[in-house]
Design a protein around this motif. Structure first.
Motif, PDB file in Angstrom:
ATOM      1  N   LEU A 263       0.839  -1.208   0.000  1.00 38.45           N
ATOM      2  CA  LEU A 263       0.000   0.000   0.000  1.00 38.45           C
ATOM      3  C   LEU A 263       0.874   1.258   0.000  1.00 38.45           C
ATOM      4  CD1 LEU A 263      -2.943   1.216   0.407  1.00 38.45           C
ATOM      5  CD2 LEU A 263      -2.291   1.394   2.824  1.00 38.45           C
ATOM      6  N   MET A 264       1.869   1.268   0.890  1.00 35.94           N
ATOM      7  CA  MET A 264       2.668   2.485   1.065  1.00 35.94           C
ATOM      8  C   MET A 264       3.580   2.763  -0.131  1.00 35.94           C
ATOM      9  SD  MET A 264       1.506   3.692   3.821  1.00 35.94           S
ATOM     10  CE  MET A 264       2.562   5.139   3.881  1.00 35.94           C
ATOM     11  N   LEU A 265       3.907   1.726  -0.872  1.00 38.09           N
ATOM     12  CA  LEU A 265       4.773   1.937  -2.037  1.00 38.09           C
ATOM     13  C   LEU A 265       3.946   2.105  -3.315  1.00 38.09           C
ATOM     14  CD1 LEU A 265       7.673  -0.627  -1.338  1.00 38.09           C
ATOM     15  CD2 LEU A 265       7.480   1.760  -0.629  1.00 38.09           C
ATOM     16  N   GLY A 266       2.623   1.992  -3.206  1.00 36.36           N
ATOM     17  CA  GLY A 266       1.761   2.064  -4.388  1.00 36.36           C
ATOM     18  C   GLY A 266       1.171   3.449  -4.600  1.00 36.36           C
ATOM     19  N   PRO A 267       0.319   3.567  -5.630  1.00 40.49           N
ATOM     20  CA  PRO A 267      -0.228   4.880  -5.992  1.00 40.49           C
ATOM     21  C   PRO A 267      -1.244   5.419  -4.977  1.00 40.49           C
ATOM     22  CG  PRO A 267      -1.167   3.136  -7.371  1.00 40.49           C
ATOM     23  CD  PRO A 267      -0.112   2.496  -6.536  1.00 40.49           C
ATOM     24  N   ASP A 268      -1.847   4.544  -4.169  1.00 39.71           N
ATOM     25  CA  ASP A 268      -2.866   5.014  -3.228  1.00 39.71           C
ATOM     26  C   ASP A 268      -2.342   5.136  -1.802  1.00 39.71           C
ATOM     27  OD1 ASP A 268      -4.746   4.974  -5.296  1.00 39.71           O
ATOM     28  OD2 ASP A 268      -5.016   2.796  -5.029  1.00 39.71           O
ATOM     29  N   ALA A 269      -1.050   5.327  -1.666  1.00 44.46           N
ATOM     30  CA  ALA A 269      -0.472   5.390  -0.328  1.00 44.46           C
ATOM     31  C   ALA A 269      -1.084   6.534   0.472  1.00 44.46           C
ATOM     32  CB  ALA A 269       1.038   5.589  -0.421  1.00 44.46           C
ATOM     33  N   PRO A 270      -1.507   6.240   1.710  1.00 49.78           N
ATOM     34  CA  PRO A 270      -1.909   7.332   2.597  1.00 49.78           C
ATOM     35  C   PRO A 270      -0.661   8.115   3.058  1.00 49.78           C
ATOM     36  CG  PRO A 270      -1.998   5.237   3.761  1.00 49.78           C
ATOM     37  CD  PRO A 270      -1.599   4.932   2.342  1.00 49.78           C
ATOM     38  N   ASP A 271      -0.850   9.077   3.959  1.00 48.50           N
ATOM     39  CA  ASP A 271       0.280   9.926   4.368  1.00 48.50           C
ATOM     40  C   ASP A 271       1.284   9.199   5.263  1.00 48.50           C
ATOM     41  OD1 ASP A 271      -0.759  12.451   3.223  1.00 48.50           O
ATOM     42  OD2 ASP A 271      -2.411  12.032   4.616  1.00 48.50           O
ATOM     43  N   PHE A 272       0.831   8.114   5.882  1.00 53.24           N
ATOM     44  CA  PHE A 272       1.684   7.492   6.890  1.00 53.24           C
ATOM     45  C   PHE A 272       1.223   6.059   7.113  1.00 53.24           C
ATOM     46  CE2 PHE A 272       2.967   7.224  11.548  1.00 53.24           C
ATOM     47  CZ  PHE A 272       4.320   7.366  11.323  1.00 53.24           C
ATOM     48  N   GLY A 273       2.175   5.149   7.302  1.00 56.02           N
ATOM     49  CA  GLY A 273       1.823   3.761   7.569  1.00 56.02           C
ATOM     50  C   GLY A 273       2.587   3.253   8.773  1.00 56.02           C
ATOM     51  N   ALA A 274       1.953   2.368   9.548  1.00 58.98           N
ATOM     52  CA  ALA A 274       2.622   1.832  10.732  1.00 58.98           C
ATOM     53  C   ALA A 274       2.066   0.451  11.044  1.00 58.98           C
ATOM     54  CB  ALA A 274       2.414   2.760  11.929  1.00 58.98           C
ATOM     55  N   ALA A 275       2.881  -0.331  11.755  1.00 57.60           N
ATOM     56  CA  ALA A 275       2.429  -1.653  12.190  1.00 57.60           C
ATOM     57  C   ALA A 275       3.102  -1.961  13.517  1.00 57.60           C
ATOM     58  CB  ALA A 275       2.809  -2.713  11.148  1.00 57.60           C
ATOM     59  N   SER A 276       2.545  -2.958  14.209  1.00 59.83           N
ATOM     60  CA  SER A 276       3.170  -3.391  15.460  1.00 59.83           C
ATOM     61  C   SER A 276       3.214  -4.917  15.480  1.00 59.83           C
ATOM     62  CB  SER A 276       2.395  -2.840  16.653  1.00 59.83           C
ATOM     63  OG  SER A 276       3.108  -3.069  17.853  1.00 59.83           O
ATOM     64  N   ASP A 277       3.815  -5.474  16.510  1.00 61.32           N
ATOM     65  CA  ASP A 277       4.020  -6.923  16.506  1.00 61.32           C
ATOM     66  C   ASP A 277       3.038  -7.652  17.417  1.00 61.32           C
ATOM     67  OD1 ASP A 277       5.100  -6.134  18.951  1.00 61.32           O
ATOM     68  OD2 ASP A 277       6.565  -7.764  18.943  1.00 61.32           O
ATOM     69  N   GLY A 278       3.289  -8.946  17.634  1.00 64.34           N
ATOM     70  CA  GLY A 278       2.393  -9.803  18.399  1.00 64.34           C
ATOM     71  C   GLY A 278       1.996  -9.214  19.741  1.00 64.34           C
ATOM     72  N   ASP A 279       2.957  -8.714  20.493  1.00 62.77           N
ATOM     73  CA  ASP A 279       2.664  -8.234  21.849  1.00 62.77           C
ATOM     74  C   ASP A 279       2.716  -6.713  21.972  1.00 62.77           C
ATOM     75  OD1 ASP A 279       5.424  -8.244  21.432  1.00 62.77           O
ATOM     76  OD2 ASP A 279       5.856  -8.433  23.565  1.00 62.77           O
ATOM     77  N   GLY A 280       2.906  -6.025  20.853  1.00 58.61           N
ATOM     78  CA  GLY A 280       2.730  -4.565  20.857  1.00 58.61           C
ATOM     79  C   GLY A 280       3.942  -3.745  21.234  1.00 58.61           C
ATOM     80  N   ASP A 281       5.105  -4.369  21.347  1.00 59.01           N
ATOM     81  CA  ASP A 281       6.251  -3.541  21.732  1.00 59.01           C
ATOM     82  C   ASP A 281       7.093  -3.088  20.537  1.00 59.01           C
ATOM     83  OD1 ASP A 281       7.284  -6.037  21.286  1.00 59.01           O
ATOM     84  OD2 ASP A 281       8.301  -6.214  23.219  1.00 59.01           O
ATOM     85  N   ARG A 282       6.932  -3.748  19.393  1.00 58.01           N
ATOM     86  CA  ARG A 282       7.719  -3.328  18.221  1.00 58.01           C
ATOM     87  C   ARG A 282       6.915  -2.379  17.342  1.00 58.01           C
ATOM     88  NH1 ARG A 282      11.334  -8.333  15.968  1.00 58.01           N
ATOM     89  NH2 ARG A 282      12.395  -8.697  17.941  1.00 58.01           N
ATOM     90  N   ASN A 283       7.599  -1.651  16.499  1.00 61.56           N
ATOM     91  CA  ASN A 283       6.894  -0.778  15.566  1.00 61.56           C
ATOM     92  C   ASN A 283       7.585  -0.764  14.225  1.00 61.56           C
ATOM     93  OD1 ASN A 283       8.485   1.993  15.031  1.00 61.56           O
ATOM     94  ND2 ASN A 283       8.942   1.271  17.107  1.00 61.56           N
TER      95      ASN A 283
END
Ligand code: G6P
Ligand code: ZN
Length: 543
Positions: A263-283
């Protein structure tokens, strides 16, 4: 309440690794396995009698069952009160926050972090101390000794607690509070970050995607981003935690969070992308058309943190794990603050944070955090980024490019060789260590070795020394290769090779990372004889 003392015998494999005890679910499912390990933890907690214990996990398969066991064992071991997240859920950062806020003696955090879940996946148990952070090595080693000599465990003969309903109940003498897993954490975020400015940003039409990868951060991100900050519904995707993470490998990197990347590398990318991991400590942070490496993200947060209310007074210092790129060091030098280099593993930051020597810290493995808790914190990092974007009103990719123009760019990549046989992997590292004295001055892949060592860390607060934390090779061309074996894998050995090269010239900041680093990769492969010793011509994962 009847406390039962159950005779048991030790398991030989209960030594905690980088982040607690992590094994296949099937290993934890062996009779007495969980009980032995929890008893070894409780036997090691001083002052447990009458104290408060926090329990929660990332919701993966087996979570609720272990939560119920832990509650009954806590009652039998004399704890006064247990705080447990509804449905047994607490993200790792939320567990740290709850421990600190409610002055608990510590907490059981049930998670195998970014490792896959489900009946064939992984499970994990770790203990966090009263400061909210993972137990130090002295504690985990003592735990292991206790687990290795255990003869009985104690458990209350009591019915299961209703984890679905928020409220209070008792198991024998012990109070059990089932709490909203999000509330305390959301309140802390609101204190640190400028929620009004971020809400203004969303009102102005700013769009983002947060991919929770069907893991624990779904409820947190939905409540905060969509609930409190007014991001449009649908901003959070894969927002419902599932026991098997919906088949996702919940590790937020370009390989495993590939839908977000597309999504982020495509034509419809929003302004910002983020993700986290299984237990929420990584980003994971992605600007339109630009993945932000965790090393760069730490450096950028370090230079902009003062834009958020919680850090308006500036930073005491910053720390990064040794394999993390040196980008943060350059910012620290400009700010005139200390930059500490620690071994891999979040626990090494705790002393620096407790002593007030640092405010921010981070790792190449997608962890970033601050002195607000004693764990890394995925959603916090995303919110701090949003705070910076809301104040500067600059596009995220522009922030990154300006950073490189000011400080230079540390091109960075990591090659993982997964599921190697343990013996040859250890032999590779031994052979590499043996070679070190003769390397300086030699040329590999067109680069010259300037210096090399096996990283040993002396904790500046308590003076403890942790040796053999990874082999570092510095090249005269301002490049570096680092080799270490992962401490979090659950089958065979995983070797990580971290490769980086500094480029000060802004006209060379848009080159493909693989091209820039090709000579460093070649040099690293030659020096460690990777292909010959592992039989692998390619890494399993490149991030
Ligand atoms: C966990 C720890 C991190 C560490 C990471 C990588 O997430 O909390 O502090 O950086 O594991 O560990 P590994 O030993 O697999 O490289
Ligand atoms: Zn994690």
């Amino acid at each position: 309440m009847v406390t039962t003392r159950i005779p048991t015998t030790p398991f030989s494999d209960q030594r905690p690794g980088t982040s607690g005890l992590r094994k296949k679910v099937t290993v934890f499912q062996q009779p007495r396995y969980v009980e032995n390990f929890i008893q070894a933890i409780f036997d090691n907690v001083e002052g447990a009698e009458g104290s408060t214990l926090v329990i929660g996990g990332d919701g993966r398969f087996f979570n609720e069952s272990v939560v119920q066991t832990a509650i009954k064992m806590a009652a039998a071991n004399g704890f006064g009160r247990v705080l447990v997240g509804q449905k047994g859920l607490l993200s790792t950062p939320a567990a740290s926050c709850v421990i600190r806020k409610h002055k608990a003696i510590g907490g059981l955090v049930l998670s195998a972090s970014h490792n896959p879940g489900g009946p064939d996946g992984d499970f994990g148990i770790k203990f966090n101390m009263s400061h909210g952070g993972p137990a130090p090595e002295s504690f985990t080693e003592a735990m292991f000794q206790k687990a290795s000599a255990i003869t009985e465990y104690r458990i209350a003969d009591a019915p299961d607690v209703d984890l679905g309903r928020i409220g209070q109940s008792r198991v024998g003498e012990m109070t059990v509070d089932v709490i909203d897993p999000v509330a305390d954490y959301a309140e802390l975020m609101e204190q640190l970050l400028d929620f009004d400015k971020i809400a203004d940003l969303f009102r102005s039409g700013f769009r983002m995607r947060f991919d929770a990868l069907s893991a624990i951060t779904g409820p947190y991100a939905t409540a905060i981003l969509e609930g409190r900050l007014g991001a449009p519904a649908g901003t959070v995707v894969n927002g419902e935690p599932k026991p098997d993470f919906g088949g996702h490998h919940p590790d937020p990197n370009p390989v495993h969070a590939h839908e977000l990347m597309e999504l982020m590398l495509g034509p419809d990318a929003p302004d910002f992308g983020a993700a986290s991991d299984g237990d929420g400590d990584r980003n994971m942070i992605v600007a339109p058309n630009l993945f932000v490496t965790p090393s760069d993200s730490l450096a950028i947060l370090t230079s902009h943190a003062h834009l958020a209310p919680g850090y308006a007074g500036g930073l005491a210092g910053v720390a990064r794990s040794m394999p993390t790129s040196r980008a943060a060091d350059r910012v620290a030098a400009k700010l005139g603050i200390n930059c500490f280099e620690t071994p891999t593993g979040w626990k090494f930051f705790a002393n620096l944070l407790d002593a007030g020597l640092i405010t921010l810290c981070g790792e190449e493995s997608a962890g970033t955090g601050s002195n607000h808790i004693r764990e890394k914190d995925g959603l916090w990092a995303v919110l701090l980024w949003l705070n910076i974007l809301a104040v500067t009103r600059k596009p995220a990719d522009q922030i990154v490019r300006e950073h490189w123009a000011t400080f230079g760019r540390d091109y960075y990549t990591r090659h993982d060789y997964e599921e190697l046989e343990t013996a040859p992997a250890n032999e590779l590292m031994d052979a590499l260590r043996a070679k070190l004295p003769g390397l300086p001055g030699q040329r590999f892949g067109g680069l010259t070795v300037q210096s090399c060592d096996d990283f040993a860390y002396t904790d500046p607060v308590d003076g403890s020394v942790t040796p053999k934390q990874g082999v570092r090779i510095h090249f005269a061309e301002d490049a570096r290769a680092v080799f270490r074996l992962s401490g979090t894998g659950t089958s065979g050995a995983t070797m990580r090779v971290y490769l980086e090269r500094f480029e000060p010239d802004a006209s060379r900041h848009d080159l493909p990372t693989a091209d820039v680093l090709a000579p460093v990769v070649q040099a690293a492969n030659e020096i460690a004889e990777i292909a010959a010793r592992t039989g692998r011509s390619e890494p399993s994962v490149v991030t």
